[in-house]
Design a protein around this motif. Structure first.
Motif, PDB file in Angstrom:
ATOM      1  N   TYR A 142      24.631 -38.036 -12.092  1.00 37.60           N
ATOM      2  CA  TYR A 142      23.919 -38.231 -13.356  1.00 37.60           C
ATOM      3  C   TYR A 142      22.870 -39.324 -13.204  1.00 37.60           C
ATOM      4  O   TYR A 142      23.059 -40.281 -12.450  1.00 37.60           O
ATOM      5  CB  TYR A 142      24.887 -38.625 -14.471  1.00 37.60           C
ATOM      6  N   THR A 190      28.938 -35.069 -21.169  1.00 37.74           N
ATOM      7  CA  THR A 190      29.062 -36.299 -20.390  1.00 37.74           C
ATOM      8  C   THR A 190      27.796 -37.154 -20.417  1.00 37.74           C
ATOM      9  O   THR A 190      27.890 -38.383 -20.570  1.00 37.74           O
ATOM     10  CB  THR A 190      29.476 -35.978 -18.950  1.00 37.74           C
ATOM     11  N   ASN A 237      27.896 -40.945 -21.468  1.00 35.36           N
ATOM     12  CA  ASN A 237      27.427 -41.924 -20.484  1.00 35.36           C
ATOM     13  C   ASN A 237      26.400 -42.870 -21.092  1.00 35.36           C
ATOM     14  O   ASN A 237      26.469 -44.096 -20.928  1.00 35.36           O
ATOM     15  CB  ASN A 237      26.782 -41.201 -19.296  1.00 35.36           C
ATOM     16  N   THR A 238      25.428 -42.294 -21.793  1.00 36.08           N
ATOM     17  CA  THR A 238      24.328 -43.108 -22.313  1.00 36.08           C
ATOM     18  C   THR A 238      24.778 -43.973 -23.473  1.00 36.08           C
ATOM     19  O   THR A 238      24.308 -45.114 -23.629  1.00 36.08           O
ATOM     20  CB  THR A 238      23.147 -42.210 -22.717  1.00 36.08           C
ATOM     21  N   GLN A 266      27.740 -45.231 -23.689  1.00 32.25           N
ATOM     22  CA  GLN A 266      28.444 -46.350 -23.047  1.00 32.25           C
ATOM     23  C   GLN A 266      27.454 -47.380 -22.516  1.00 32.25           C
ATOM     24  O   GLN A 266      27.674 -48.594 -22.641  1.00 32.25           O
ATOM     25  CB  GLN A 266      29.299 -45.831 -21.894  1.00 32.25           C
ATOM     26  N   SER A 288      18.917 -38.148 -20.239  1.00 29.54           N
ATOM     27  CA  SER A 288      20.139 -38.461 -19.502  1.00 29.54           C
ATOM     28  C   SER A 288      20.725 -37.136 -19.075  1.00 29.54           C
ATOM     29  O   SER A 288      21.067 -36.301 -19.919  1.00 29.54           O
ATOM     30  CB  SER A 288      21.108 -39.236 -20.387  1.00 29.54           C
ATOM     31  N   TRP A 324      24.554 -42.844 -12.116  1.00 28.04           N
ATOM     32  CA  TRP A 324      25.879 -43.244 -12.565  1.00 28.04           C
ATOM     33  C   TRP A 324      26.932 -43.194 -11.445  1.00 28.04           C
ATOM     34  O   TRP A 324      28.099 -43.350 -11.716  1.00 28.04           O
ATOM     35  CB  TRP A 324      26.329 -42.337 -13.711  1.00 28.04           C
ATOM     36  N   LEU A 335      29.977 -48.950 -14.985  1.00 28.92           N
ATOM     37  CA  LEU A 335      29.981 -47.572 -15.444  1.00 28.92           C
ATOM     38  C   LEU A 335      29.759 -46.639 -14.264  1.00 28.92           C
ATOM     39  O   LEU A 335      28.716 -46.695 -13.601  1.00 28.92           O
ATOM     40  CB  LEU A 335      28.867 -47.350 -16.484  1.00 28.92           C
ATOM     41  N   SER A 342      30.379 -42.437 -13.206  1.00 26.34           N
ATOM     42  CA  SER A 342      30.745 -41.118 -13.735  1.00 26.34           C
ATOM     43  C   SER A 342      30.277 -40.022 -12.796  1.00 26.34           C
ATOM     44  O   SER A 342      29.135 -40.035 -12.330  1.00 26.34           O
ATOM     45  CB  SER A 342      30.112 -40.904 -15.118  1.00 26.34           C
TER      46      SER A 342
END
Length: 319
Positions: A123, A160, A164-165, A167, A200, A220, A241, A243
């Protein structure tokens, strides 16, 4: 003698294979649902995998695209399908998250059969090459000055990239404005066309970064990617972070274990075929193999961990 012959015939019929059992399965084409639009990285890689698996199964594996709803429409289709092994779907991480965000008619642990874990994603956060932000710090500093002014696109609410973004925004103390699309292709076209300011997304952005149309601000992963080594990871930038969003293939609940085994074995061989490894390398995706039992255990753990994440970010919709 007549009675003995009748008894023998009945016994043979009782133990004769029927449609869906492993000794006759598959006897017709298998449908693999890709819950994303055609042309994205998931669609491309799963079409290659499906073609390779078809050689091992002796039957075509036909890909059907069902985009929308953050990749959960494959699960919806499985709820309506017979558990005979002829309808399968890619199972993205979003299926473990969306039920904690809104009411749905399914439970990912209770209502699915898990066949095999396949891969995951790289990502990244991308902007147009003419955007004013040269680094992630520039981007976040601007967002800090202008709450809710900077938009980012994703392939759907609850996916996701969305989580993710959110977070990242929470960790950086900024507010970004989310714009959901139906899939990767639509999202990337939106950022290329200037309809959103950033995207993202998984590595569908790769060719656009390579051509210089998009700038990759960060990824990520646990480490920098082999294909885009100049882009830093969030982890090295000080954000804890990481992922990769593992995904796999599953079917409706109640599948015959022998049919599951046939499918698992064919897809496991297909995963190692050169053409599949090549397409994963193109998108910088790792092989993340999980057997059927391990994949089912992963599903239980992911369902619990995603609930905690949704609650921490306050993303539960009002009932």
């Amino acid at each position: 003698m007549k009675h003995i012959l009748l008894w023998a015939a009945a016994a043979l019929l009782a133990f004769a294979p029927v449609g869906g059992h492993a000794d006759t399965f598959p006897s017709r084409p298998i449908r693999l649902i890709v819950p994303w639009p055609a042309g994205g990285s998931t669609d491309v890689s799963l079409r290659v995998l499906a073609n390779a698996a078809a050689r091992h199964l002796g039957q075509p594996v036909i890909v059907e695209n069902r985009p929308g709803a953050a990749g959960t429409l494959g699960v919806t289709a499985l709820l309506q399908a017979k558990p005979d092994g002829y309808t399968l779907s890619q199972l993205p991480m979003g299926i473990f998250r969306v039920p904690h965000m809104q009411k749905v008619a399914w439970d990912p642990v209770r209502d699915l059969s898990y066949v095999i874990g396949v891969s995951g994603y790289t990502y990244g956060l991308v902007v147009r090459s003419d955007a004013p932000w040269k680094t992630l710090k520039d981007y976040l500093d601007d967002a800090r000055k202008r709450p809710d002014a900077i938009t980012y696109g994703t392939a759907g609410v609850g996916g996701t990239p969305h989580l993710n973004t959110e977070q990242l925004a929470a960790a950086a103390g900024v507010r970004l404005r989310h714009v959901p699309y139906r899939g990767t292709a639509d999202n990337l076209q939106a950022v290329l066309g200037g309809h959103v300011m950033s995207a993202s997304e998984a590595t569908g952005w790769g060719p656009h970064v390579d051509k210089g149309d998009l700038r990759l601000l960060a990824t990520w992963g646990a480490e920098r990617t082999s294909r885009w080594p100049n882009a830093p990871t969030l982890k090295e930038l000080g954000y804890n972070l990481v992922s990769s969003a593992p995904y796999g293939i599953g079917g409706p609940k109640g599948m015959d274990p022998n049919v599951t085994r046939v499918l698992h074995d064919a897809f496991r061989k297909a995963m190692q075929e050169p053409e599949h490894l090549q397409v994963l390398a193109r998108y910088d995706q790792p092989l993340l193999y999980l057997g059927s039992e391990d994949y089912a255990r992963f599903a239980q753990e992911a369902f619990a961990s995603e609930k905690a994440l949704v609650e921490r970010l306050g993303l539960r919709s009002a009932d």
